[in-house]
Design a protein around this motif. Structure first.
Motif, short mmCIF file in Angstrom:
data_model
loop_
_atom_site.label_atom_id
_atom_site.label_comp_id
_atom_site.label_asym_id
_atom_site.label_seq_id
_atom_site.Cartn_x
_atom_site.Cartn_y
_atom_site.Cartn_z
N SER A 32 0.94 -1.35 0.01
CA SER A 32 -0.06 -0.04 -0.15
C SER A 32 0.79 1.22 0.08
O SER A 32 0.41 2.23 -0.37
CB SER A 32 -0.83 -0.06 1.20
N ILE A 33 2.02 1.43 0.49
CA ILE A 33 2.85 2.67 0.68
C ILE A 33 4.14 2.62 -0.08
O ILE A 33 4.77 3.52 -0.14
CB ILE A 33 3.00 2.96 2.05
N SER A 34 4.59 1.69 -0.42
CA SER A 34 5.82 1.43 -1.16
C SER A 34 5.93 1.89 -2.64
O SER A 34 4.96 1.48 -3.39
CB SER A 34 6.63 0.16 -1.07
N ASP A 35 7.24 2.42 -3.15
CA ASP A 35 7.36 2.83 -4.45
C ASP A 35 7.69 1.33 -5.20
O ASP A 35 7.30 1.09 -6.29
CB ASP A 35 8.26 3.81 -4.83
N LEU A 36 8.46 0.71 -4.41
CA LEU A 36 9.12 -0.55 -5.00
C LEU A 36 9.19 -1.56 -3.65
O LEU A 36 9.41 -1.10 -2.52
CB LEU A 36 10.54 -0.42 -5.29
N ILE A 37 8.75 -2.85 -3.98
CA ILE A 37 8.77 -3.94 -2.98
C ILE A 37 10.11 -4.88 -3.27
O ILE A 37 10.15 -5.18 -4.54
CB ILE A 37 7.60 -4.61 -2.59
N VAL A 38 10.48 -5.39 -2.17
CA VAL A 38 11.66 -6.31 -2.42
C VAL A 38 11.22 -7.45 -1.72
O VAL A 38 10.84 -7.47 -0.51
CB VAL A 38 12.89 -5.73 -1.96
N VAL A 39 10.68 -8.77 -2.32
CA VAL A 39 10.43 -9.78 -1.80
C VAL A 39 11.61 -10.65 -1.53
O VAL A 39 12.34 -11.04 -2.33
CB VAL A 39 9.29 -10.55 -2.50
N MET A 40 11.56 -11.12 -0.13
CA MET A 40 12.84 -12.00 0.35
C MET A 40 12.32 -13.37 0.73
O MET A 40 11.55 -13.49 1.36
CB MET A 40 13.55 -11.22 1.20
N LYS A 41 13.26 -14.37 0.42
CA LYS A 41 12.96 -15.85 1.27
C LYS A 41 14.33 -16.35 1.39
O LYS A 41 15.10 -16.35 0.44
CB LYS A 41 12.21 -16.52 0.14
N ASP A 42 14.59 -16.81 2.55
CA ASP A 42 15.65 -17.46 2.98
C ASP A 42 16.93 -16.52 2.63
O ASP A 42 17.88 -17.28 2.01
CB ASP A 42 15.82 -18.73 2.53
#
Ligand code: ATP
Length: 373
Positions: free
Chosen positions: A210-220
């Motif tokens: 809802s608020i980010s210009d960009l998202i970084v999705v992380m796993k492990d």
């Protein structure tokens, strides 16, 4: 301030007597964070979000890789020389100090040419307090404030030195649902007013989206995908990302491609020219089903759930990986709210842009030329 992360890796020594392998909290992270943007670092618990933030802040040292703020390599700079503001989940306010004294605190330690007069410090503290709208509470102690107000004080304290980079570690976790919503909008407003490059850590996908210009999705410890929130939602790179974003979550089915057709169970649901025969996972967003007589996919309807504005049809399908398939439907289908009765078959046409295919082994996305039956 642009932030560049190059091959950033952080390993912690194992404390497990049976397993001596290091814990890799952040694994070869490469990313350029554009100046003046709000970035949401997103992923499940333990995926390395906080560690990434602490590496950027200087509170932790990377095992490998480099961190640049603009052209400056800050990898070995201590936190106090990086020009950062940090806000934690638990506010970390000094309980015996007033709101004003808490906000003034970072200014009182400035030395040499940065040293400020008392008037200058008060002006800056008043400015930061106004920005987060707590200027009427300056003489209270933290215990006399609500959780949301305390978090605003923590943000004001982080902003008072006008940092080049603002780092927020799960800043809304201690707030109730309504305050979370309000405070996240506030963070967005403050970020847009100050234009400070901001990194926001959360495990809540809705919050990040809802608020980010960009998202970084992380796993492990590994970056799965970076992009604008809607882009990532509409175009997930793999099964993990597809499952992580969206409420209700995406529906995943065991499926197969035969003779250029996608089959879910016995139903041929889409034409897929050019794709070889194979077993796949098919993900279908809850808004990707159109209830229609003669539709290609047949599910068993169990009931309707009304959650405020959202109406979901709850179904089952033998090829679904989860016990229920959730389908967002229009109000016209809301005939039996929250009632579960005997199951009966319902047919759906699928919106091909809401259908994603993934490799069975690698779980990477298989791109298809969209073509409905
Ligand atoms: P959460 O959302 O639960 O805060 P996170 O995504 O922020 O999780 P991190 O706190 O960055 O995750 O932790 C990443 C991994 O590194 C986890 O496996 C964690 O146990 C491990 N870890 C973090 N700090 C240390 C440490 N000081 N020593 C050893 N292992 C650590």
């Amino acid at each position: 301030m642009e932030i560049i992360l190059r091959n950033l890796t952080k390993k912690f020594p194992s404390r497990d007597r049976k397993n001596h392998e290091d814990v890799v909290a952040v694994n070869d992270f490469n990313f350029e964070i554009p100046d003046g943007k709000l970035i949401g670092l997103l992923g499940p618990s333990g995926c390395g979000k906080s560690t990434t933030l602490y590496l950027i802040s200087g509170l932790q040292k990377p095992t490998d890789g480099r961190i640049f703020f603009g052209k400056d390599d800050v990898t070995n700079l201590p936190p106090e020389n990086r020009g950062i503001g940090l806000v934690f989940q638990n506010y970390a306010l000094y309980p015996h100090l007033t709101v004003r004294q808490n906000i003034l605190f970072p200014l009182q330690n400035l030395k040499g040419k940065d040293k400020l007069t008392k008037t200058e410090m008060w002006e800056k503290a008043d400015g930061a307090a106004k920005l987060v709208q707590i200027d009427g509470l300056m003489d209270r102690k933290p215990r006399e404030l609500s959780g949301g107000q305390q978090q605003r004080v923590a943000i004001a304290r982080a902003l008072v030195k006008m940092p080049k980079v603002l780092l927020l570690d799960e800043p809304l976790s201690n707030l109730d649902a309504r305050l979370r919503l309000q405070t996240r909008e506030e963070i967005r407003r403050i970020q847009q007013e100050t234009k400070i490059t901001t990194i926001f850590v959360t495990h809540d996908q809705e919050e990040a989206m809802s608020i980010s210009d960009l998202i970084v999705v992380m796993k492990d410890g590994v970056v799965q995908q970076i992009g604008r929130p809607q882009e990532v939602y509409d175009n997930p790179a793999n099964l993990f990302v597809a499952k992580f974003l969206g409420t209700p979550p995406i529906n995943i089915f065991e499926a197969h491609i035969r003779n250029s057709r996608l089959f879910i169970g016995d139903d041929a649901v889409l034409r897929l020219p050019g794709l070889p025969d194979q077993e796949v996972y098919a993900g279908i967003r809850p808004e990707g089903f159109i209830c229609q007589e003669g539709g290609e996919l047949c599910c068993m309807k169990k009931g309707i759930e009304v959650m405020g504005r959202d109406i979901s049809m709850v179904c089952t399908h033998k090829a679904s990986l989860s016990p229920t398939v959730r389908i967002i439907v229009g109000a016209e289908n809301n005939t039996e709210p929250n009632r579960y009765g005997e199951e009966f078959p319902v047919r759906f046409r699928l919106l091909s842009r809401k259908v994603f295919l993934f490799h069975k082994e690698t779980e990477a996305r298989i791109h298809m030329r969209e073509c409905s039956l």
